[in-house]
Design an enzyme around this catalytic site. Structure first.
Site, short mmCIF file in Angstrom:
data_model
loop_
_atom_site.label_atom_id
_atom_site.label_comp_id
_atom_site.label_asym_id
_atom_site.label_seq_id
_atom_site.Cartn_x
_atom_site.Cartn_y
_atom_site.Cartn_z
N ARG A 69 0.82 -1.22 0.00
CA ARG A 69 0.00 0.00 0.00
C ARG A 69 0.85 1.26 0.00
O ARG A 69 0.48 2.28 -0.59
CB ARG A 69 -0.95 -0.02 1.21
CG ARG A 69 -2.10 -1.02 1.02
CD ARG A 69 -2.69 -1.40 2.36
NE ARG A 69 -3.91 -2.19 2.25
CZ ARG A 69 -3.95 -3.49 1.98
NH1 ARG A 69 -2.83 -4.17 1.78
NH2 ARG A 69 -5.12 -4.12 1.91
N GLY A 127 -1.67 -11.39 -5.15
CA GLY A 127 -3.07 -11.00 -5.26
C GLY A 127 -3.27 -9.54 -4.88
O GLY A 127 -4.08 -8.84 -5.48
N ARG A 187 -6.60 -17.60 -9.63
CA ARG A 187 -7.33 -17.01 -8.51
C ARG A 187 -8.45 -16.10 -9.03
O ARG A 187 -8.32 -15.47 -10.08
CB ARG A 187 -6.36 -16.27 -7.59
CG ARG A 187 -5.38 -17.26 -6.96
CD ARG A 187 -4.44 -16.61 -6.00
NE ARG A 187 -5.13 -16.03 -4.86
CZ ARG A 187 -4.55 -15.23 -3.97
NH1 ARG A 187 -3.27 -14.93 -4.10
NH2 ARG A 187 -5.23 -14.76 -2.96
N ASP A 211 -4.74 -15.19 7.19
CA ASP A 211 -3.44 -15.69 6.73
C ASP A 211 -2.77 -16.61 7.76
O ASP A 211 -1.75 -17.23 7.47
CB ASP A 211 -2.51 -14.52 6.40
CG ASP A 211 -2.99 -13.78 5.15
OD1 ASP A 211 -3.76 -14.37 4.36
OD2 ASP A 211 -2.61 -12.61 4.97
N LYS A 234 -6.63 -19.11 -2.03
CA LYS A 234 -5.42 -18.34 -1.69
C LYS A 234 -4.28 -18.78 -2.63
O LYS A 234 -4.53 -19.35 -3.68
CB LYS A 234 -5.07 -18.56 -0.22
CG LYS A 234 -6.08 -17.93 0.73
CD LYS A 234 -5.99 -16.41 0.66
CE LYS A 234 -7.04 -15.75 1.51
NZ LYS A 234 -7.11 -14.31 1.28
N ARG A 241 -5.52 -23.90 0.54
CA ARG A 241 -4.85 -24.10 1.84
C ARG A 241 -5.57 -25.15 2.70
O ARG A 241 -4.94 -25.78 3.54
CB ARG A 241 -4.74 -22.77 2.59
CG ARG A 241 -3.68 -21.88 1.95
CD ARG A 241 -3.41 -20.60 2.71
NE ARG A 241 -2.26 -19.94 2.11
CZ ARG A 241 -1.99 -18.64 2.24
NH1 ARG A 241 -2.77 -17.87 2.96
NH2 ARG A 241 -0.91 -18.14 1.67
N ARG A 289 3.09 -19.74 2.93
CA ARG A 289 2.60 -20.01 4.29
C ARG A 289 2.45 -21.51 4.57
O ARG A 289 2.54 -21.94 5.72
CB ARG A 289 1.28 -19.26 4.54
CG ARG A 289 1.46 -17.75 4.40
CD ARG A 289 0.38 -16.95 5.06
NE ARG A 289 0.30 -15.61 4.49
CZ ARG A 289 1.10 -14.59 4.83
NH1 ARG A 289 2.04 -14.75 5.72
NH2 ARG A 289 0.96 -13.41 4.25
C1 S3P Z 1 -4.41 -8.91 1.93
C2 S3P Z 1 -5.70 -9.32 2.16
C3 S3P Z 1 -6.07 -10.73 2.37
C4 S3P Z 1 -4.85 -11.58 2.72
C5 S3P Z 1 -3.68 -11.30 1.84
C6 S3P Z 1 -3.27 -9.84 1.93
C7 S3P Z 1 -4.16 -7.48 1.72
O1 S3P Z 1 -6.62 -11.23 1.18
O2 S3P Z 1 -5.19 -12.94 2.68
O3 S3P Z 1 -2.58 -12.11 2.20
O4 S3P Z 1 -2.99 -7.04 1.78
O5 S3P Z 1 -5.12 -6.74 1.51
P1 S3P Z 1 -8.19 -11.11 0.84
O6 S3P Z 1 -8.53 -9.68 0.66
O7 S3P Z 1 -8.37 -11.88 -0.44
O8 S3P Z 1 -8.91 -11.74 1.99
#
Ligand code: S3P
Length: 445
Positions: free
Chosen positions: A28, A105, A133, A332, A359, A363, A405
């Site tokens: 971010r 992601g 995904r 996570d 994920k 998982r 993980r």
């Molecule tokens: C994340 C949000 C989560 C998490 C990922 C990081 C983020 O995913 O599992 O490791 O940085 O916003 P989801 O938004 O798909 O739940």
């Protein structure tokens, strides 16, 4: 690094560790700094594969990012300081080529929100895991906002092609709790006319909200609702640059918290860990299991709560019942929680966790398979699993399925198993925690 490791039982874990910087906040920081106006400084940035995918993406979008090792840092370790020359809302340039988001992601979903509002053409792709995904969760609401966006297999999967344009604000209720979807829509909302309202079914991590507020965005949170006012339009308003220090990643610390609880006679101090309540559901669960965990030196670092975490071994853990409401704040930590469950008294049940199937790997399947190989009794459900505790874990050959993980969770299981555990696909740890095995080696002597 060889892609396989052999691990044995540990007698005790002792010492002080500093976990790597937070992955979510590192992503971010680059994204928000890039669309702010002026020079941002990000200290203690995570140099792992996932946030580096974000850094490369923004360089391809014309953002100048320079790196410097900081001399004097909050955590007194050699960490990376970034200087990012923010371009303002409309200063990004059309990329010359496809942007590869690797395994990340967070990169692809958040970036889609920014690109949907930028007036040029871009294509996003990723590795084989990311290509499988679900992306409809961001594509559909972005289309509602007026985005011109399409993707493989009827707009479900990467690659995604985006032709940015003026967006309109929407009122959107998310079907699943997801910080990636929420953040994508908040970022798109900055480029929209009017106020975008997003409602989540449960609270997911709120780093984007905290950072955007500190940068002067017009954001208002009310329980499960977030309202974001469009700025990047005729208002001519811009985001102020950032000057932040990224705290340690609770999700990385989690492997050592559970390792210390499970390995008898352990005494581990984990320094500088982010304890944002939207992330620390595992602490509540472990405490209800009887784990001895103390938070020390609780403080604020750049708008995020931070603490040192002290854990001692030899606690006898009790089984727990985890339901859907518990999931977002420990999303996570599911793989490592499964290892604690296998050693706790009683049967632990985790339900309402379908999200874990989409994920970096499936998982639920990966944990059920690996735990069974190590001798635990596991029942698998569509939305979770149940694990019979007090398992006498034994060494086995475990597949990480390229998931960081999963590799780290079974590496901790190996410390409380008889014989030798072999884990295949350990280079995946570089996604979030490049120094993991070195750190584990140091505290296990
Ligand atoms: C994340 C949000 C989560 C998490 C990922 C990081 C983020 O995913 O599992 O490791 O940085 O916003 P989801 O938004 O798909 O739940």
């Amino acid at each position: 690094m060889s892609d396989r490791i052999e691990l044995k039982r540990a007698k005790k874990l002792k010492g002080r560790i500093v976990p790597p910087p937070d992955k979510s906040i590192s992503h971010r920081a680059i994204m928000l700094a890039a669309i702010a106006k002026g020079k941002s400084i990000v200290k203690n940035f995570l140099t792992a594969e996932d946030p580096l995918s974000t850094m490369n993406a923004f360089r391809k979008l014309g953002v100048e990012i320079t790196e410097a090792r900081s001399q004097k840092s909050e955590v007194r370790s050699k960490n990376l300081k970034l200087i990012i020359k923010g371009k303002g809302f409309y200063g990004l340039k059309e990329p010359f080529d496809v942007i590869d988001c690797g395994n990340s992601g967070t990169t692809v979903r958040l970036l889609s929100g920014i690109l949907a509002g930028n007036p040029f053409f871009s294509v996003l792709t990723g590795d084989n895991s990311l290509k499988q995904r679900p992306m409809a969760r961001v594509i559909n609401p972005l289309k509602e906002m007026g985005a011109e966006i399409s993707a493989r297999d009827s707009d479900k999967y990467l690659p995604i092609a985006i032709k940015g344009r003026k967006l309109k604000a929407i009122d959107y209720t998310m079907p699943v709790a997801s910080a990636q979807v929420k953040s994508c829509l908040m970022l798109a909302g900055l480029y929209a006319d009017g106020t975008t309202t997003i409602t989540e079914p449960q609270k997911s991590r709120d780093h984007t909200e905290r950072m955007l507020k500190s940068m002067g965005a017009d954001i208002d949170t009310d329980g499960l609702k977030v309202r974001v006012k469009g700025l990047g339009g005729p208002s001519g308003k811009e985001l102020n640059p950032l000057d932040i220090t990224v705290p340690g990643d609770f999700s990385s610390a989690a492997f050592f918290i559970i390792a210390a609880l499970l390995v008898e006679s352990s005494d581990v101090m984990i320094k500088n860990v982010g304890i944002n309540p939207t992330r620390t559901g595992l602490l509540d669960v472990l405490r209800s299991m009887g784990g001895e965990i103390r938070l020390l030196n609780v403080r604020d670092v750049s708008g995020e709560p931070v603490a040192d975490i002290h854990c001692k071994g030899a606690s006898v853990l009790r089984a727990v019942n985890i339901t859907q409401e518990n999931i977002p704040a420990l999303i996570d930590e599911f793989p490592i929680l499964c290892i604690a469950a296998a050693k706790a008294n009683g049967i632990t049940t985790i339900r309402g966790a379908e999200e874990l199937r989409v994920k970096e790997s499936d998982r639920i399947k990966a944990m059920a398979e690996g735990l069974r190989k190590m001798g635990a009794e596991v029942e698998e459900f569509k939305d979770g699993l149940s694990i019979k505790g007090n398992a006498r874990l034994k060494g086995a050959v475990i597949e990480s399925y390229g998931d960081h993980r999963i590799a780290m969770a079974f590496s901790i299981a190996a410390l409380v198993a008889s014989g030798t555990t072999k884990i295949n696909g350990i280079s995946a740890v570089n996604i979030s925690f490049p120094g993991f095995y070195k750190m584990l080696g140091r505290i296990s002597g």
